[in-house]
Design an enzyme around this catalytic site. Structure first.
Site, mmCIF file in Angstrom:
data_model
loop_
_atom_site.group_PDB
_atom_site.id
_atom_site.type_symbol
_atom_site.label_atom_id
_atom_site.label_comp_id
_atom_site.label_asym_id
_atom_site.label_seq_id
_atom_site.Cartn_x
_atom_site.Cartn_y
_atom_site.Cartn_z
ATOM 1 N N ALA A 24 0.833 -1.154 -0.224
ATOM 2 C CA ALA A 24 -0.048 0.059 0.002
ATOM 3 C C ALA A 24 0.855 1.221 0.167
ATOM 4 C CB ALA A 24 -1.056 -0.061 1.248
ATOM 5 N N PRO A 33 -4.568 6.243 1.313
ATOM 6 C CA PRO A 33 -3.851 5.823 2.402
ATOM 7 C C PRO A 33 -3.607 4.372 2.529
ATOM 8 C CG PRO A 33 -6.414 6.422 3.002
ATOM 9 C CD PRO A 33 -5.949 6.646 1.546
ATOM 10 N N ASP A 34 -2.552 4.174 3.187
ATOM 11 C CA ASP A 34 -2.031 2.576 3.505
ATOM 12 C C ASP A 34 -2.911 2.121 4.825
ATOM 13 O OD1 ASP A 34 1.267 3.377 4.601
ATOM 14 O OD2 ASP A 34 -0.868 3.423 5.711
ATOM 15 N N PHE A 35 -2.362 0.943 5.208
ATOM 16 C CA PHE A 35 -3.221 0.494 6.151
ATOM 17 C C PHE A 35 -2.788 0.776 7.776
ATOM 18 C CE2 PHE A 35 -6.020 -1.895 3.405
ATOM 19 C CZ PHE A 35 -5.527 -2.213 2.466
ATOM 20 N N ARG A 36 -1.337 0.785 7.658
ATOM 21 C CA ARG A 36 -0.782 0.646 9.321
ATOM 22 C C ARG A 36 -0.039 1.771 9.469
ATOM 23 N NH1 ARG A 36 -1.120 -4.237 6.889
ATOM 24 N NH2 ARG A 36 -2.452 -5.797 7.849
ATOM 25 N N GLN A 103 0.271 -6.353 -3.579
ATOM 26 C CA GLN A 103 -0.683 -6.518 -2.657
ATOM 27 C C GLN A 103 -1.732 -5.530 -2.747
ATOM 28 O OE1 GLN A 103 1.185 -7.655 1.641
ATOM 29 N NE2 GLN A 103 2.751 -6.310 0.698
ATOM 30 N N ASN A 104 -1.638 -4.633 -3.500
ATOM 31 C CA ASN A 104 -2.635 -3.446 -3.742
ATOM 32 C C ASN A 104 -3.743 -4.130 -4.552
ATOM 33 O OD1 ASN A 104 -0.879 -2.123 -2.298
ATOM 34 N ND2 ASN A 104 -0.119 -0.922 -3.963
ATOM 35 N N ASP A 106 -5.624 -1.486 -6.222
ATOM 36 C CA ASP A 106 -6.302 -0.368 -6.830
ATOM 37 C C ASP A 106 -6.108 -0.203 -8.271
ATOM 38 O OD1 ASP A 106 -3.547 1.431 -5.381
ATOM 39 O OD2 ASP A 106 -3.524 0.225 -6.914
ATOM 40 N N HIS A 121 -3.721 -9.778 -3.779
ATOM 41 C CA HIS A 121 -5.007 -9.876 -3.103
ATOM 42 C C HIS A 121 -6.123 -9.242 -4.054
ATOM 43 C CE1 HIS A 121 -2.323 -9.012 0.607
ATOM 44 N NE2 HIS A 121 -2.242 -10.357 0.201
ATOM 45 N N CYS A 129 -20.461 -12.812 -9.322
ATOM 46 C CA CYS A 129 -21.378 -13.525 -8.403
ATOM 47 C C CYS A 129 -20.796 -14.445 -7.566
ATOM 48 C CB CYS A 129 -22.654 -13.843 -9.272
ATOM 49 S SG CYS A 129 -23.720 -14.843 -8.328
ATOM 50 N N CYS A 132 -22.803 -18.229 -8.867
ATOM 51 C CA CYS A 132 -22.798 -18.875 -10.280
ATOM 52 C C CYS A 132 -21.343 -18.497 -10.732
ATOM 53 C CB CYS A 132 -23.778 -18.511 -10.917
ATOM 54 S SG CYS A 132 -24.008 -16.758 -11.458
ATOM 55 N N CYS A 150 -27.062 -10.898 -8.153
ATOM 56 C CA CYS A 150 -27.031 -11.546 -9.495
ATOM 57 C C CYS A 150 -28.285 -11.922 -10.164
ATOM 58 C CB CYS A 150 -25.960 -12.891 -9.320
ATOM 59 S SG CYS A 150 -26.061 -13.665 -11.055
ATOM 60 N N CYS A 152 -28.920 -14.828 -10.950
ATOM 61 C CA CYS A 152 -29.462 -15.955 -10.219
ATOM 62 C C CYS A 152 -29.736 -15.930 -8.643
ATOM 63 C CB CYS A 152 -28.180 -17.192 -10.326
ATOM 64 S SG CYS A 152 -26.730 -16.748 -8.925
ATOM 65 N N ASN A 213 11.289 1.658 1.894
ATOM 66 C CA ASN A 213 10.001 1.691 2.774
ATOM 67 C C ASN A 213 10.537 2.917 3.741
ATOM 68 O OD1 ASN A 213 7.525 0.247 3.033
ATOM 69 N ND2 ASN A 213 8.141 0.147 5.283
ATOM 70 N N ILE A 231 8.780 6.277 -1.803
ATOM 71 C CA ILE A 231 9.075 5.575 -3.068
ATOM 72 C C ILE A 231 9.140 6.037 -4.185
ATOM 73 C CG2 ILE A 231 6.960 4.386 -3.062
ATOM 74 C CD1 ILE A 231 8.540 1.504 -3.735
HETATM 75 N N1 APR Z 1 7.173 5.406 0.322
HETATM 76 C C1 APR Z 1 7.573 4.260 0.993
HETATM 77 N N2 APR Z 1 6.871 3.695 1.709
HETATM 78 C C2 APR Z 1 6.017 4.188 2.287
HETATM 79 C C3 APR Z 1 5.027 5.166 1.511
HETATM 80 C C4 APR Z 1 5.777 5.878 0.753
HETATM 81 N N3 APR Z 1 5.395 6.814 0.044
HETATM 82 N N4 APR Z 1 3.939 5.439 2.348
HETATM 83 C C5 APR Z 1 3.926 4.319 3.251
HETATM 84 N N5 APR Z 1 4.917 3.601 3.124
HETATM 85 C C6 APR Z 1 5.195 2.320 4.016
HETATM 86 C C7 APR Z 1 4.638 2.599 5.372
HETATM 87 O O1 APR Z 1 5.616 2.899 6.259
HETATM 88 C C8 APR Z 1 4.286 1.070 5.782
HETATM 89 O O2 APR Z 1 5.347 0.220 6.185
HETATM 90 O O3 APR Z 1 4.358 1.361 3.391
HETATM 91 C C9 APR Z 1 4.118 0.516 4.547
HETATM 92 C C10 APR Z 1 2.806 -0.008 4.157
HETATM 93 O O4 APR Z 1 2.332 -0.975 4.807
HETATM 94 P P1 APR Z 1 0.824 -1.531 5.304
HETATM 95 O O5 APR Z 1 0.146 -0.197 5.393
HETATM 96 O O6 APR Z 1 0.770 -2.555 6.374
HETATM 97 O O7 APR Z 1 0.359 -2.054 4.002
HETATM 98 P P2 APR Z 1 0.758 -3.696 3.309
HETATM 99 O O8 APR Z 1 2.214 -3.767 3.638
HETATM 100 O O9 APR Z 1 0.558 -3.259 1.707
HETATM 101 O O10 APR Z 1 -0.464 -4.452 4.025
HETATM 102 C C11 APR Z 1 -0.438 -5.706 3.421
HETATM 103 O O11 APR Z 1 -2.590 -6.106 4.744
HETATM 104 O O12 APR Z 1 -4.467 -5.551 5.561
HETATM 105 C C12 APR Z 1 -3.993 -6.089 4.484
HETATM 106 O O13 APR Z 1 -4.829 -6.747 2.408
HETATM 107 C C13 APR Z 1 -4.290 -5.850 2.959
HETATM 108 O O14 APR Z 1 -2.732 -5.761 1.289
HETATM 109 C C14 APR Z 1 -2.750 -5.440 2.775
HETATM 110 C C15 APR Z 1 -1.881 -6.136 3.574
#
Ligand code: APR
Length: 238
Positions: A24, A33-36, A103-104, A106, A121, A129, A132, A150, A152, A213, A231
């Site tokens: 993400a 936005p990413d997740f964590r 893993q994205n 989008d 993912h 559906c 079916c 659907c 069905c 990262n 990145i």
């Molecule tokens: N450049 C570099 N790194 C970045 C940037 C950026 N611009 N923005 C965010 N990051 C880093 C963050 O520091 C973090 O370590 O990207 C990482 C994103 O981590 P997550 O939010 O955990 O996303 P991801 O690793 O893709 O999650 C994996 O978890 O919930 C599931 O299915 C969901 O595919 C997802 C999987």
């Protein structure tokens, strides 16, 4: 960071077998936005924890609530590929990059022009559906209200891997094949804590494992080259 970027530029220039594995963090510079991260999806407040909502059992039990969250938070509207997506597509056109493994969900790598993209993912740009298997245009899910049905009678669902669901075996096999053979493996924008995806880098056998990262990951110590930075910015310089 300049020394690391010089090394990365050298490794990229010297290879025609580069594989990219991302998460993400690759799309945050496109406004998604990413997740964590601190402002990530999993730190926002909802009635249920997001990881609960995007699970198979929650989808089965509370499809209305699932679709409310999914359309609001996971469906991407108007985001554009950023410099990381665009450079990766260019490296593929130059015959240097073999595959993007993401893993994205989008679709931004394909929007940037990448052709060999393995979506571990799934994708919010496809739906089907669940009874079916009939495929439907993406608007059926993304641009509708309530729970789409659907002909069905089955529920139409997005083609994304929910928690409690397995990854597509063929995708996994292809991803492992690319990583096993890779000369340079660039891992970027992922926290590397969600398995089995994060475990794929164990198949890498080369000596050019690059981690790009913003924050630390549990695999930093294994990197042959660690680039701490945004990145899109990094890829605009290599
Ligand atoms: N450049 C570099 N790194 C970045 C940037 C950026 N611009 N923005 C965010 N990051 C880093 C963050 O520091 C973090 O370590 O990207 C990482 C994103 O981590 P997550 O939010 O955990 O996303 P991801 O690793 O893709 O999650 C994996 O978890 O919930 C599931 O299915 C969901 O595919 C997802 C999987």
């Amino acid at each position: 960071m300049n020394h690391e970027i010089d090394t990365l530029r050298e490794w990229i220039a010297g290879s025609d077998n580069i594989v990219f594995f991302g998460g993400a963090g690759v799309s945050t510079e496109s406004g998604i936005p990413d997740f964590r991260s601190v402002d990530g999806l999993y730190h926002q407040q909802y009635r249920y924890p997001p990881e609960t909502i995007i699970s198979h059992s929650f989808f089965a039990a509370n499809p209305e609530e699932f679709y409310r969250f999914y359309r609001d938070k996971l469906v991407v509207r108007g985001a554009r590929p950023n410099r990381a997506h665009l450079r990766l597509a260019e490296l593929e056109r130059e015959g240097k990059l073999r595959a993007v493994i993401t893993q994205n969900i989008d679709g931004l790598h394909q929007a940037a022009g990448s052709r060999e993209v393995i979506e571990l993912h799934g994708s919010t740009l496809r739906c089907y559906c669940e009874r079916c298997g009939k495929r439907y245009p993406v608007e059926t899910v993304n641009d509708s209200e309530g729970v789409p049905r659907c002909d069905c009678g089955g529920v139409i669902r997005p083609d994304v891997v929910l928690y409690e669901e397995g990854l597509d075996e063929q995708n996994l096999r292809k991803a492992i094949g690319y990583i096993r053979e890779a000369d340079v493996l660039i891992v970027g924008g992922t926290s590397l804590i969600v398995y089995p995806a994060a475990g794929l880098i164990n198949y890498y056998r080369g000596n050019k494992l690059v981690l790009v990262n913003l924050s630390e990951t549990p695999r930093d110590s294994e990197a042959d080259l660690l680039v701490r930075g945004r990145i899109g910015e990094v890829f605009s310089q290599v």
